[in-house]
Design a protein around this motif. Structure first.
Motif, PDB file in Angstrom:
ATOM      1  N   VAL A  83       0.855  -1.123  -0.019  1.00 37.79           N
ATOM      2  CA  VAL A  83       0.083  -0.095  -0.070  1.00 37.79           C
ATOM      3  C   VAL A  83       0.959   1.158   0.100  1.00 37.79           C
ATOM      4  CG1 VAL A  83      -1.844   1.179   1.081  1.00 37.79           C
ATOM      5  CG2 VAL A  83      -1.768  -1.130   1.292  1.00 37.79           C
ATOM      6  N   GLY A  84       0.769   1.934  -1.110  1.00 42.47           N
ATOM      7  CA  GLY A  84       1.460   3.163  -0.907  1.00 42.47           C
ATOM      8  C   GLY A  84       0.574   4.485  -1.024  1.00 42.47           C
ATOM      9  N   ILE A  85       1.198   5.736  -0.984  1.00 37.44           N
ATOM     10  CA  ILE A  85       0.416   6.991  -1.081  1.00 37.44           C
ATOM     11  C   ILE A  85       0.354   7.669  -2.266  1.00 37.44           C
ATOM     12  CG2 ILE A  85       0.264   9.362  -0.026  1.00 37.44           C
ATOM     13  CD1 ILE A  85       1.596   8.257   2.395  1.00 37.44           C
ATOM     14  N   ALA A  86      -0.918   7.560  -3.106  1.00 32.24           N
ATOM     15  CA  ALA A  86      -1.148   8.218  -4.088  1.00 32.24           C
ATOM     16  C   ALA A  86      -0.864   9.556  -4.220  1.00 32.24           C
ATOM     17  CB  ALA A  86      -2.408   7.784  -4.867  1.00 32.24           C
ATOM     18  N   PRO A  87      -0.289  10.163  -5.425  1.00 35.77           N
ATOM     19  CA  PRO A  87      -0.304  11.379  -5.630  1.00 35.77           C
ATOM     20  C   PRO A  87      -1.761  12.332  -5.527  1.00 35.77           C
ATOM     21  CG  PRO A  87       0.559  10.383  -7.470  1.00 35.77           C
ATOM     22  CD  PRO A  87       0.035   9.500  -6.697  1.00 35.77           C
ATOM     23  N   SER A  88      -1.362  13.318  -4.657  1.00 36.32           N
ATOM     24  CA  SER A  88      -2.719  14.334  -4.414  1.00 36.32           C
ATOM     25  C   SER A  88      -2.054  15.706  -3.850  1.00 36.32           C
ATOM     26  CB  SER A  88      -3.543  13.627  -3.494  1.00 36.32           C
ATOM     27  OG  SER A  88      -2.896  13.735  -2.076  1.00 36.32           O
ATOM     28  N   GLY A  89      -2.643  16.814  -4.519  1.00 35.91           N
ATOM     29  CA  GLY A  89      -2.169  17.989  -4.331  1.00 35.91           C
ATOM     30  C   GLY A  89      -2.277  18.499  -2.931  1.00 35.91           C
ATOM     31  N   TRP A  90      -1.488  19.447  -2.469  1.00 37.15           N
ATOM     32  CA  TRP A  90      -1.749  20.559  -1.151  1.00 37.15           C
ATOM     33  C   TRP A  90      -2.109  19.957  -0.121  1.00 37.15           C
ATOM     34  CZ3 TRP A  90      -4.194  21.375  -6.386  1.00 37.15           C
ATOM     35  CH2 TRP A  90      -3.408  22.014  -7.166  1.00 37.15           C
ATOM     36  N   HIS A  91      -1.029  19.286   0.469  1.00 36.09           N
ATOM     37  CA  HIS A  91      -1.368  18.735   1.550  1.00 36.09           C
ATOM     38  C   HIS A  91      -1.151  19.380   2.788  1.00 36.09           C
ATOM     39  CE1 HIS A  91      -0.010  14.232   0.344  1.00 36.09           C
ATOM     40  NE2 HIS A  91      -0.712  14.663  -0.427  1.00 36.09           N
ATOM     41  N   LYS A  92      -0.854  20.712   2.624  1.00 35.26           N
ATOM     42  CA  LYS A  92      -0.928  21.685   3.455  1.00 35.26           C
ATOM     43  C   LYS A  92      -2.219  22.164   3.968  1.00 35.26           C
ATOM     44  CE  LYS A  92       4.045  23.073   4.239  1.00 35.26           C
ATOM     45  NZ  LYS A  92       4.947  24.221   4.251  1.00 35.26           N
ATOM     46  N   MET A  93      -3.056  21.971   2.993  1.00 37.19           N
ATOM     47  CA  MET A  93      -4.660  22.170   3.324  1.00 37.19           C
ATOM     48  C   MET A  93      -4.864  21.437   4.631  1.00 37.19           C
ATOM     49  SD  MET A  93      -6.297  22.449  -0.485  1.00 37.19           S
ATOM     50  CE  MET A  93      -7.981  22.609   0.589  1.00 37.19           C
ATOM     51  N   ALA A  94      -3.984  20.215   4.907  1.00 40.37           N
ATOM     52  CA  ALA A  94      -4.603  19.389   6.013  1.00 40.37           C
ATOM     53  C   ALA A  94      -3.955  19.856   7.304  1.00 40.37           C
ATOM     54  CB  ALA A  94      -4.368  18.080   5.406  1.00 40.37           C
ATOM     55  N   HIS A  95      -2.507  20.016   6.834  1.00 42.96           N
ATOM     56  CA  HIS A  95      -1.598  20.019   8.305  1.00 42.96           C
ATOM     57  C   HIS A  95      -0.376  20.882   7.733  1.00 42.96           C
ATOM     58  CE1 HIS A  95       0.798  18.978  11.666  1.00 42.96           C
ATOM     59  NE2 HIS A  95      -0.272  18.735  12.435  1.00 42.96           N
ATOM     60  N   ALA A  96       0.255  21.325   8.721  1.00 44.45           N
ATOM     61  CA  ALA A  96       1.540  22.322   8.435  1.00 44.45           C
ATOM     62  C   ALA A  96       2.460  21.416   7.969  1.00 44.45           C
ATOM     63  CB  ALA A  96       1.918  23.110   9.669  1.00 44.45           C
ATOM     64  N   ASP A  97       2.571  20.129   8.443  1.00 44.16           N
ATOM     65  CA  ASP A  97       3.639  18.974   7.879  1.00 44.16           C
ATOM     66  C   ASP A  97       3.690  18.858   6.529  1.00 44.16           C
ATOM     67  OD1 ASP A  97       4.347  18.793  10.545  1.00 44.16           O
ATOM     68  OD2 ASP A  97       3.398  16.717  10.652  1.00 44.16           O
ATOM     69  N   GLY A  98       2.580  19.211   6.169  1.00 43.55           N
ATOM     70  CA  GLY A  98       2.231  18.914   4.483  1.00 43.55           C
ATOM     71  C   GLY A  98       2.991  17.679   3.820  1.00 43.55           C
ATOM     72  N   GLU A  99       3.181  17.694   2.478  1.00 41.81           N
ATOM     73  CA  GLU A  99       3.954  16.731   1.818  1.00 41.81           C
ATOM     74  C   GLU A  99       5.093  16.016   2.517  1.00 41.81           C
ATOM     75  OE1 GLU A  99       1.262  18.888  -0.350  1.00 41.81           O
ATOM     76  OE2 GLU A  99       3.137  19.667   0.403  1.00 41.81           O
ATOM     77  N   ALA A 100       5.911  16.807   2.958  1.00 36.88           N
ATOM     78  CA  ALA A 100       7.009  16.421   3.979  1.00 36.88           C
ATOM     79  C   ALA A 100       6.732  15.327   5.222  1.00 36.88           C
ATOM     80  CB  ALA A 100       8.228  17.580   4.515  1.00 36.88           C
ATOM     81  N   GLY A 101       5.623  15.860   5.705  1.00 36.73           N
ATOM     82  CA  GLY A 101       5.189  14.905   6.713  1.00 36.73           C
ATOM     83  C   GLY A 101       4.552  13.621   6.089  1.00 36.73           C
ATOM     84  N   THR A 102       3.877  13.711   5.082  1.00 34.68           N
ATOM     85  CA  THR A 102       3.342  12.440   4.149  1.00 34.68           C
ATOM     86  C   THR A 102       4.684  11.603   3.912  1.00 34.68           C
ATOM     87  OG1 THR A 102       1.320  13.754   3.584  1.00 34.68           O
ATOM     88  CG2 THR A 102       1.922  11.613   2.500  1.00 34.68           C
ATOM     89  N   ALA A 103       5.460  12.292   3.406  1.00 40.85           N
ATOM     90  CA  ALA A 103       6.828  11.556   2.788  1.00 40.85           C
ATOM     91  C   ALA A 103       7.357  10.752   4.103  1.00 40.85           C
ATOM     92  CB  ALA A 103       7.724  12.514   2.148  1.00 40.85           C
ATOM     93  N   ALA A 104       7.720  11.520   5.107  1.00 38.95           N
ATOM     94  CA  ALA A 104       8.227  10.815   6.353  1.00 38.95           C
ATOM     95  C   ALA A 104       7.486   9.535   6.845  1.00 38.95           C
ATOM     96  CB  ALA A 104       8.371  11.755   7.335  1.00 38.95           C
TER      97      ALA A 104
END
Length: 384
Positions: A83-104
């Motif tokens: 199971v991987g995380i699919a591309p989706s835009g603007w993760h900082k709409m959800a949290h300040a961690d944003g895409e970097a947090g998702t990647a971590a």
């Protein structure tokens, strides 16, 4: 109060959506038209029931799987579970961690992340993350860069060069967007949408300007961009091959005919996807499209799938129908909204543990044991 309120992705969705404003909630939840495809992507799983097998040695359940095969330049990318995380835009709409947090989070759970071109299209650091920052946070887990093809090929070449230099291994060309679907909620909410959702700005991809003249050139270059809806098989695949040494994958395949063309034109892999129901309403749910595509490909290239996955049992059923790997999009945003990086880790952990339990109770000690014989269609007396 329940000390452990999040036990399922349904729990996570409910809590996460209660924490964001109406515009964000509708942007995440809705798709094209009447949202029929959005709903059917998820409900398609309900037509399959599991066939438990017993007295099998499942003392060890091995969920590891290959996400990207090895090449002369790179070793295989192996995930701890499929199971991987699919591309989706603007993760900082959800949290300040944003895409970097998702990647971590993807890195911490030993799986893969696809990075959306929309992720790094924004007007200020609070709205976007650079491709380098996301890659640094996720390391080898961040292997896929999703690309929309705009009409400025020089710009596209610059983008590909930059993300390849950053360490991305695969360009994931989205092929189901020659036009943007009719997203009713976005049309109604457009006056309230953040500016980075209504404009195109490639500042983070083009790099910082050295002076006013460079800024002026950048604005002129990006001001008239349009999605290239003239793309054809015989032109775009060779152009990508000539422009980058990254693997070329296609996201948005939903028919056997296009899967056969993908193989014939030498792409490295495909993702069965209908853009989460955000492009064409009333199209075939991805799970229903999967079997004919698997049959057409005949194992010659990897076949991944996204759309509507909400349980570990859904992952199992997609694998049983022939998928090599499964991607989730919206659930990552729910995880971020719930608790930043830790919330995404929680989401992935729930899916991993549900999948492990499902495998154990169906007698599957490894991913290779999962097959169509593990399923039965609702109302049918015969296994698949």
């Amino acid at each position: 109060m329940d000390p452990n309120p999040i036990q399922t992705l349904a729990d996570l969705e409910r809590v996460a959506l209660s924490r964001v404003d109406k515009v964000t909630r509708e942007y995440w939840a809705h798709g094209a038209g009447e949202n029929i495809t959005v709903r059917e992507n998820a409900s398609a799983f309900d037509q399959y029931r599991l066939r438990p097998r017993v007295l099998r040695d499942v003392s060890t359940v091995n969920m590891t799987t290959t996400v990207l095969p090895s090449t002369n330049a790179s070793p295989a990318l192996v995930a701890d579970f499929p199971v991987g995380i699919a591309p989706s835009g603007w993760h900082k709409m959800a949290h300040a961690d944003g895409e970097a947090g998702t990647a971590a989070a993807a890195k911490a759970l030993g799986t893969a992340m696809g990075v959306s071109m929309g992720t790094i299209v924004g007007e200020a650091p609070r709205e976007c993350c650079s491709p380098e920052a996301v890659r640094d946070a996720g390391g080898s887990a961040v292997a896929f860069f999703q690309l929309y093809m705009f009409n400025d090929r020089a710009l596209m070449a610059d983008i590909l060069q930059r993300v390849q230099k950053a360490g991305y291994r695969t360009v994931l060309l989205t092929v189901d967007t020659p036009f943007v679907g009719k997203r009713v909620a976005e049309i109604r909410n457009r006056p309230q949408l953040p500016s980075f959702l209504t404009t195109i700005n490639f500042g983070t991809l083009l790099g910082t300007s050295d002076g006013p003249e460079d800024m002026d050139k950048k604005e002129k270059r990006t001001g008239s961009l349009h999605i290239d809806n003239s793309l054809v098989w015989g032109e775009i695949i060779p152009w990508l091959r000539a422009t980058t040494s990254m693997q070329i994958w296609l996201k948005g395949i939903s028919t056997a005919e296009d899967a056969q063309l993908a193989v014939a034109h030498g792409v490295d892999g495909i993702v069965v996807s209908n853009h989460g129901g955000r492009q064409l309403d009333l199209c075939v749910p991805t799970l229903d499209a999967l079997p004919e595509i698997v049959a057409a490909v005949k194992g010659r290239i990897p076949v991944h799938v996204d759309g509507g996955v909400r349980r570990g049992e859904d992952v199992f059923r997609a694998l049983a129908l022939g998928a090599d790997f499964v991607w989730v999009g919206r659930p990552a945003l729910w995880g971020l909204a719930y608790d930043g990086q830790r919330g995404v880790e929680l989401m992935l952990t729930i899916l991993r543990e549900e999948l492990k339990l499902c495998m154990g109770l169906t007698g599957c000690a490894s991913i290779q044991d999962i097959s169509p014989t593990c399923l039965r269609l609702v109302g049918s007396s015969a296994k698949l």
